[in-house]
Design an enzyme around this catalytic site. Structure first.
Site, PDB file in Angstrom:
ATOM      1  N   LYS A   1      -3.430  60.303  26.336  1.00 34.79           N
ATOM      2  CA  LYS A   1      -3.977  61.661  26.318  1.00 34.79           C
ATOM      3  C   LYS A   1      -2.933  62.543  26.958  1.00 34.79           C
ATOM      4  CE  LYS A   1      -6.965  64.830  25.439  1.00 34.79           C
ATOM      5  NZ  LYS A   1      -7.451  65.120  24.084  1.00 34.79           N
TER       6      LYS A   1
ATOM      7  N   SER B   1      -3.326  61.802  21.724  1.00 39.25           N
ATOM      8  CA  SER B   1      -4.261  62.906  21.505  1.00 39.25           C
ATOM      9  C   SER B   1      -3.972  63.971  22.550  1.00 39.25           C
ATOM     10  CB  SER B   1      -5.706  62.411  21.632  1.00 39.25           C
ATOM     11  OG  SER B   1      -6.623  63.476  21.526  1.00 39.25           O
TER      12      SER B   1
ATOM     13  N   ALA C   1      -0.677  62.149  13.632  1.00 42.48           N
ATOM     14  CA  ALA C   1      -0.054  60.845  13.893  1.00 42.48           C
ATOM     15  C   ALA C   1       1.476  60.940  13.923  1.00 42.48           C
ATOM     16  CB  ALA C   1      -0.498  59.828  12.843  1.00 42.48           C
TER      17      ALA C   1
ATOM     18  N   GLY D   1       0.902  57.521   7.575  1.00 42.63           N
ATOM     19  CA  GLY D   1       0.088  56.360   7.907  1.00 42.63           C
ATOM     20  C   GLY D   1      -0.277  56.363   9.372  1.00 42.63           C
TER      21      GLY D   1
END
Length: 351
Positions: free
Chosen positions: A153, A223, A331, A339
């Site tokens: 995070k 994230s 990503a 992917g």
């Protein structure tokens, strides 16, 4: 012989403030002090102004404080587009008298606060790499090959942070707050790759962050959010020193519809009940999926990360028969372009 044992519980959430299910786990006997991490999916937009993440984080901080516990990594990922279900995944570890047999191992670490001018750059990646190594040590995982998922995070830039940096004569990687989320995720993922030996830090440059997508980690999940200034790191792997029925393995989707790779890993793991599925998703930066044009990057109304979460979430839900899946959007350097990694945690006892 004593060993450590991982406990993982997946709990539905009726809203970003609903921690009642986790409190019920405490009432049923789960020691709040044993919880080392909570990964959550909240129903915000997952962008800069997704305050459901901070709201949920505060609710968990208050919950742990009421029970005299604290220090757990609280990682909230916004966005439950499509049919993804808001939920919490609670990770705990216990000391037991069982013989070590090889099982899921959990380690956590935090870094210092990331300076605004370092965010999304080589320095940011170095901080995360150091944190991943400490989290591996915390888990007792010595071989990078035994690491199957690393959740980071990481922070983002607000205009206030950018202007404060400029006032002291520093320059940030971007002035675009939304773009800063991708840069932060990208630097974090490259830090994971450095720690796991997937790339060499000496060959990494600032411009490689969201510049050279040939560099990536097969285990990283990052994230970004406005609710923190440092990096919270959770390492999940297998260790011979741990016991219990839980096991983890991972696949790397080569594109957003590559569920065959995930299915192959699920079959390889053998019998067991699904405890958690953790995945990354992004709109392929080429604008194509297996040669066919997609429009996720051209939509000015909805961020591409939101499209990607719904798309990959739906594909994985069909595979697992489950909508409580932790699908994190964006990503960058987390698996190959378009992917991303997918980790599967099973209960080998079948319960």
């Amino acid at each position: 012989m004593a060993s450590r044992r991982a406990v993982v519980r997946r709990v539905p959430a009726s809203g970003p403030d609903d921690v009642s299910g986790v409190e019920a786990l405490f009432e049923e006997g789960l020691d709040p002090a044993s919880v080392v991490a909570v990964l959550g999916k909240t129903e915000g937009n997952g962008c800069v102004n997704d305050f459901t993440r901070g709201y949920a984080t505060r609710r968990f901080e208050d919950l742990f404080a009421r029970h005299g516990a604290g220090g757990a990594a609280i990682v909230m990922s916004g966005g439950t587009e499509g049919a993804l279900s808001p939920h919490w995944t609670v990770f705990a570890r216990e000391e037991v008298d069982d013989e070590p047999e090889g099982a899921l191992a959990i380690g956590v670490a935090r870094t210092a606060a990331v300076a605004a001018e370092a965010l999304g750059r080589r320095e940011h990646a170095e901080m995360v790499a150091d944190g991943v190594r400490r989290a591996m040590a915390d888990a007792g995982v010595t071989d990078a090959a035994d690491v199957h998922f690393v959740q980071v995070k990481c922070p983002l830039l607000t205009m206030a942070r950018t202007e404060a940096a400029e006032a002291r004569g520093a320059t940030t990687a971007t002035r675009d707050t939304l773009k800063s989320m991708g840069l932060s995720r990208g630097a974090s993922a490259l830090g994971v790759a450095v720690a796991l030996g997937e790339i060499e830090f000496d060959r990494l440059a600032d411009d490689d962050v969201c510049g050279d997508y040939g560099l990536f980690s097969s285990c990283a999940s990052a994230s970004s959010g406005v609710e923190l200034l440092d990096n919270e790191i959770v390492v999940l792997g297998m260790s011979a020193a741990w016991s219990g029925p839980l096991a983890i393995d991972h696949a790397v989707m080569r594109d957003a519809i590559d569920v065959r790779s995930v299915a192959a890993v699920r079959e390889r793991m053998g019998p067991g009940a699904l405890v958690a599925a953790l995945a990354k998703a992004e709109a392929d930066p080429s604008g194509l999926v297996r040669g066919r044009r997609h429009t996720m990057l051209d939509d000015s109304d909805i961020a591409s990360t939101r499209h990607a979460r719904a798309f990959v979430g739906g594909a994985l839900a069909g595979l697992f028969g489950e909508t409580e899946i932790y699908v994190s959007g964006g990503a960058e350097h987390q698996g190959p372009p378009g992917g991303g990694p997918v980790a599967i945690i099973l209960d080998r006892s079948g319960s």
